[in-house]
Design a protein around this motif. Structure first.
Motif, mmCIF file in Angstrom:
data_model
loop_
_atom_site.group_PDB
_atom_site.id
_atom_site.type_symbol
_atom_site.label_atom_id
_atom_site.label_comp_id
_atom_site.label_asym_id
_atom_site.label_seq_id
_atom_site.Cartn_x
_atom_site.Cartn_y
_atom_site.Cartn_z
ATOM 1 N N GLY A 10 1.667 5.529 3.870
ATOM 2 C CA GLY A 10 1.095 4.456 4.673
ATOM 3 C C GLY A 10 2.162 3.681 5.403
ATOM 4 N N ARG A 11 1.796 3.156 6.600
ATOM 5 C CA ARG A 11 2.742 2.406 7.418
ATOM 6 C C ARG A 11 2.050 1.215 8.057
ATOM 7 N NH1 ARG A 11 2.198 6.820 11.188
ATOM 8 N NH2 ARG A 11 0.149 6.014 10.630
ATOM 9 N N GLY A 12 2.771 0.110 8.150
ATOM 10 C CA GLY A 12 2.219 -1.066 8.805
ATOM 11 C C GLY A 12 3.317 -1.881 9.468
ATOM 12 N N THR A 13 2.994 -2.547 10.563
ATOM 13 C CA THR A 13 4.010 -3.379 11.221
ATOM 14 C C THR A 13 3.373 -4.461 12.085
ATOM 15 O OG1 THR A 13 6.067 -3.338 12.525
ATOM 16 C CG2 THR A 13 4.242 -1.991 13.330
ATOM 17 N N VAL A 81 -0.323 -9.064 6.558
ATOM 18 C CA VAL A 81 -1.064 -8.325 7.584
ATOM 19 C C VAL A 81 -0.535 -6.894 7.705
ATOM 20 C CG1 VAL A 81 -1.470 -8.141 10.082
ATOM 21 C CG2 VAL A 81 -1.838 -10.323 8.909
ATOM 22 N N ALA A 82 0.796 -6.738 7.729
ATOM 23 C CA ALA A 82 1.384 -5.394 7.813
ATOM 24 C C ALA A 82 1.078 -4.582 6.554
ATOM 25 C CB ALA A 82 2.891 -5.495 8.029
ATOM 26 N N THR A 83 1.044 -5.247 5.400
ATOM 27 C CA THR A 83 0.716 -4.556 4.151
ATOM 28 C C THR A 83 -0.727 -4.071 4.159
ATOM 29 O OG1 THR A 83 2.336 -5.829 2.888
ATOM 30 C CG2 THR A 83 0.550 -4.792 1.648
ATOM 31 N N LEU A 84 -1.637 -4.910 4.649
ATOM 32 C CA LEU A 84 -3.036 -4.502 4.720
ATOM 33 C C LEU A 84 -3.190 -3.274 5.610
ATOM 34 C CD1 LEU A 84 -6.022 -4.954 4.111
ATOM 35 C CD2 LEU A 84 -6.095 -6.594 5.999
ATOM 36 N N GLU A 85 -2.460 -3.258 6.734
ATOM 37 C CA GLU A 85 -2.527 -2.081 7.603
ATOM 38 C C GLU A 85 -1.984 -0.853 6.889
ATOM 39 O OE1 GLU A 85 -1.226 -0.369 11.989
ATOM 40 O OE2 GLU A 85 0.018 -1.914 11.064
ATOM 41 N N ALA A 86 -0.860 -1.006 6.186
ATOM 42 C CA ALA A 86 -0.250 0.134 5.500
ATOM 43 C C ALA A 86 -1.163 0.668 4.401
ATOM 44 C CB ALA A 86 1.105 -0.283 4.912
ATOM 45 N N LEU A 87 -1.792 -0.220 3.645
ATOM 46 C CA LEU A 87 -2.707 0.212 2.594
ATOM 47 C C LEU A 87 -3.938 0.891 3.187
ATOM 48 C CD1 LEU A 87 -2.501 -2.849 0.177
ATOM 49 C CD2 LEU A 87 -1.731 -0.517 -0.319
ATOM 50 N N SER A 88 -4.445 0.355 4.284
ATOM 51 C CA SER A 88 -5.582 0.988 4.961
ATOM 52 C C SER A 88 -5.195 2.365 5.481
ATOM 53 C CB SER A 88 -6.068 0.107 6.112
ATOM 54 O OG SER A 88 -6.487 -1.157 5.655
ATOM 55 N N ASP A 89 -3.990 2.465 6.048
ATOM 56 C CA ASP A 89 -3.469 3.725 6.559
ATOM 57 C C ASP A 89 -3.363 4.760 5.443
ATOM 58 O OD1 ASP A 89 -2.303 5.374 8.569
ATOM 59 O OD2 ASP A 89 -0.304 4.866 7.840
ATOM 60 N N ALA A 90 -3.066 4.285 4.238
ATOM 61 C CA ALA A 90 -2.908 5.179 3.089
ATOM 62 C C ALA A 90 -4.221 5.459 2.372
ATOM 63 C CB ALA A 90 -1.913 4.561 2.101
ATOM 64 N N GLY A 91 -5.332 4.901 2.883
ATOM 65 C CA GLY A 91 -6.623 5.107 2.247
ATOM 66 C C GLY A 91 -6.764 4.367 0.939
ATOM 67 N N THR A 240 3.657 13.635 -6.887
ATOM 68 C CA THR A 240 2.597 13.983 -7.837
ATOM 69 C C THR A 240 1.390 13.076 -7.660
ATOM 70 O OG1 THR A 240 4.242 14.734 -9.454
ATOM 71 C CG2 THR A 240 2.040 14.225 -10.296
ATOM 72 N N HIS A 241 1.635 11.774 -7.551
ATOM 73 C CA HIS A 241 0.559 10.810 -7.404
ATOM 74 C C HIS A 241 -0.157 10.989 -6.072
ATOM 75 C CE1 HIS A 241 -1.249 6.751 -6.830
ATOM 76 N NE2 HIS A 241 -1.381 6.800 -8.146
ATOM 77 N N ALA A 242 0.601 11.189 -5.003
ATOM 78 C CA ALA A 242 0.009 11.353 -3.674
ATOM 79 C C ALA A 242 -0.862 12.599 -3.598
ATOM 80 C CB ALA A 242 1.111 11.416 -2.623
ATOM 81 N N ARG A 243 -0.388 13.685 -4.188
ATOM 82 C CA ARG A 243 -1.166 14.929 -4.153
ATOM 83 C C ARG A 243 -2.417 14.823 -5.025
ATOM 84 N NH1 ARG A 243 0.620 19.559 -2.175
ATOM 85 N NH2 ARG A 243 -0.387 20.767 -3.830
ATOM 86 N N ARG A 244 -2.298 14.111 -6.134
ATOM 87 C CA ARG A 244 -3.440 13.971 -7.028
ATOM 88 C C ARG A 244 -4.595 13.256 -6.337
ATOM 89 N NH1 ARG A 244 -1.168 11.420 -11.465
ATOM 90 N NH2 ARG A 244 -0.547 13.486 -12.219
ATOM 91 N N ARG A 245 -4.260 12.274 -5.506
ATOM 92 C CA ARG A 245 -5.351 11.550 -4.831
ATOM 93 C C ARG A 245 -5.598 12.083 -3.414
ATOM 94 N NH1 ARG A 245 -4.521 7.467 -1.286
ATOM 95 N NH2 ARG A 245 -2.383 6.963 -0.726
ATOM 96 N N LYS A 246 -4.959 13.219 -3.104
ATOM 97 C CA LYS A 246 -5.158 13.907 -1.824
ATOM 98 C C LYS A 246 -4.811 13.006 -0.635
ATOM 99 C CE LYS A 246 -8.696 17.160 -3.417
ATOM 100 N NZ LYS A 246 -8.537 16.892 -4.858
ATOM 101 N N ALA A 247 -3.707 12.293 -0.755
ATOM 102 C CA ALA A 247 -3.261 11.389 0.307
ATOM 103 C C ALA A 247 -2.640 12.158 1.457
ATOM 104 C CB ALA A 247 -2.237 10.405 -0.256
#
Length: 414
Positions: A10-13, A81-91, A240-247
């Motif tokens: 995820g990315r935010g700015t 605000v940037a964190t919210l975008e990054a978390l949204s970007d990461a699902g 491992t974590h990213a693949r487990r949640r299919k990110a």
């Protein structure tokens, strides 16, 4: 113990040329200049009157209006605000409780809530009161952005703030990388945030380290930096974590190197020894050779001494390969965002890999005979990038370099 690979999901700015990642990509591609008159405070008494100011920023349009929003400084709200975008970007919105329990936050900071504190202090001086009110200052510490992020998103993993001047954001990402590698966290929110404020503006003007017009990295006529503000956030996860949640995986953080010039409070080591040491360390941590680097996102502040030092350091590390690597400075577009700089430039590096392009160095009109690097002066370029080195060289000789790479799935990952 298996050392986890660490990926960006995820990315935010928020910065002077963009309020989100799609806008940032478009602006970097077209070489937009976000430098203009500073309106947050009176600059009439200073050498410079320009900055990379975030204009039209209204966190209330993104964040729920609440008591916590009222307690946030400009720096805090840009970070959230940037964190919210990054978390949204990461699902990851909404984030599940079991994920939040294993997610931490590491931020790079600088001036914190100084913009809000300055008028309070001014009123105190004008009043002639015997005692300065402490309560208003307590809510605006340099660590408050990490606090607000953790509280807003209910994160219970490791939390800390780094203040290594202009390398703070990159150092935060490097520390988050280590925490995940060591199994201390499964996921980290990391980056940096910085506001424009008078005390910082006055200090750099007093040092005569700012350009009265706008910064021109690596240009023969450069006179100094342009200050900016903003926030940059990455979501890092163990593979491992990213693949487990299919990110969705945007890139991999391959390495980090940190060094100190041990030279001077503000001036860099002219030999480039400290910067070269950090670059060597980052490449070694990433397990790659200098010849495997496709692009360098330079520190590129446009101060004569810093640009010379970085050029020398790049030659030291890359040898004959140095003149064949594109080296650009995105500070030419957004200014020097100090504690956020390394983080926003890490976001830039991830975008460059994902989108297949090299951002330009704008305002480069007069080549400097002492700079024989390819500084990408004529606009963005299409390029397939596999590994990017991002440099952050700070006051006090605090150097941090990151290596970001294209994620390549291996047999072991399947």
């Amino acid at each position: 113990m298996k050392i986890e690979r660490v990926v960006v999901t995820g990315r935010g700015t928020v910065n002077a040329i963009a309020g989100n990642i799609p806008e940032f990509y478009k602006a970097l591609r077209t070489g937009i200049c976000g430098i203009g008159p500073v309106t947050l405070f009176d600059t009439s008494g200073y050498r410079s009157h320009t900055g990379g100011q975030v204009r039209g920023f209204d966190p209330g349009k993104t964040l729920p209006r609440s008591a916590s929003l009222k307690r946030m400084s400009r720096s805090d709200s840009m970070a959230v605000v940037a964190t919210l975008e990054a978390l949204s970007d990461a699902g990851l919105v909404p984030m599940l409780d079991d994920l939040a329990a294993h997610t931490g936050v590491v931020m790079g900071g600088g001036a914190g809530g100084m913009l809000e504190c300055e008028p309070i202090f001014a009123r105190y001086l004008e009043s002639g009161a015997d005692r300065l009110p402490v309560a208003p200052f307590a809510a605006f510490s340099c660590a408050s952005s990490a606090d607000h992020i953790a509280t807003h998103f209910k994160l219970m993993g490791p939390k800390t703030t780094f203040m290594t001047a202009c390398s703070s954001g990159a150092t935060a990402i490097g520390y988050a990388l280590d925490l995940i590698r060591q199994g201390e966290a499964k996921m980290m929110i990391c980056g940096g945030t910085e506001p424009l404020c008078q005390i910082t503006y006055a200090a750099f003007n007093a040092l005569q380290a700012v350009d009265p017009d706008y910064c021109k990295p690596f240009d023969r006529d450069r006179q100094g930096m342009t200050l900016g503000e903003g926030a940059g956030i990455l979501i890092l996860e163990s593979l491992t974590h990213a693949r487990r949640r299919k990110a969705r995986i945007y890139a991999e953080v391959l390495g980090c190197g940190i060094s100190c010039d041990a030279n001077h409070m503000t001036a860099p080591d002219a030999t480039g020894g400290g910067g070269a040491s950090a670059m060597h360390a980052a490449l070694a941590d990433a397990g790659i050779s200098p010849a495997q680097v496709d692009y360098i996102n330079a520190h590129g502040t446009a101060t004569p001494a810093n640009d010379r030092m970085e050029i020398q350091a790049i030659h030291t590390v890359f040898g004959e390969h140095a003149t064949h690597i594109p080296v650009s400075s995105t500070k030419s577009m957004i200014g020097h965002t100090l504690g956020a700089a390394g983080a926003i430039e890490a976001v830039t590096s991830v975008l460059a890999i994902e989108k297949g392009f090299i951002p330009p160095t704008i305002h480069h009109d007069h080549p400097d005979e002492t700079c024989d690097l390819d500084v990408v002066p004529d606009g963005a370029r299409d390029a397939t990038l596999n590994r990017v080195l991002s440099n952050s060289f700070a006051f006090g000789g605090n150097n941090t370099c990151l290596v970001v790479g294209r994620y390549v799935e291996t047999e072991e990952d399947r």
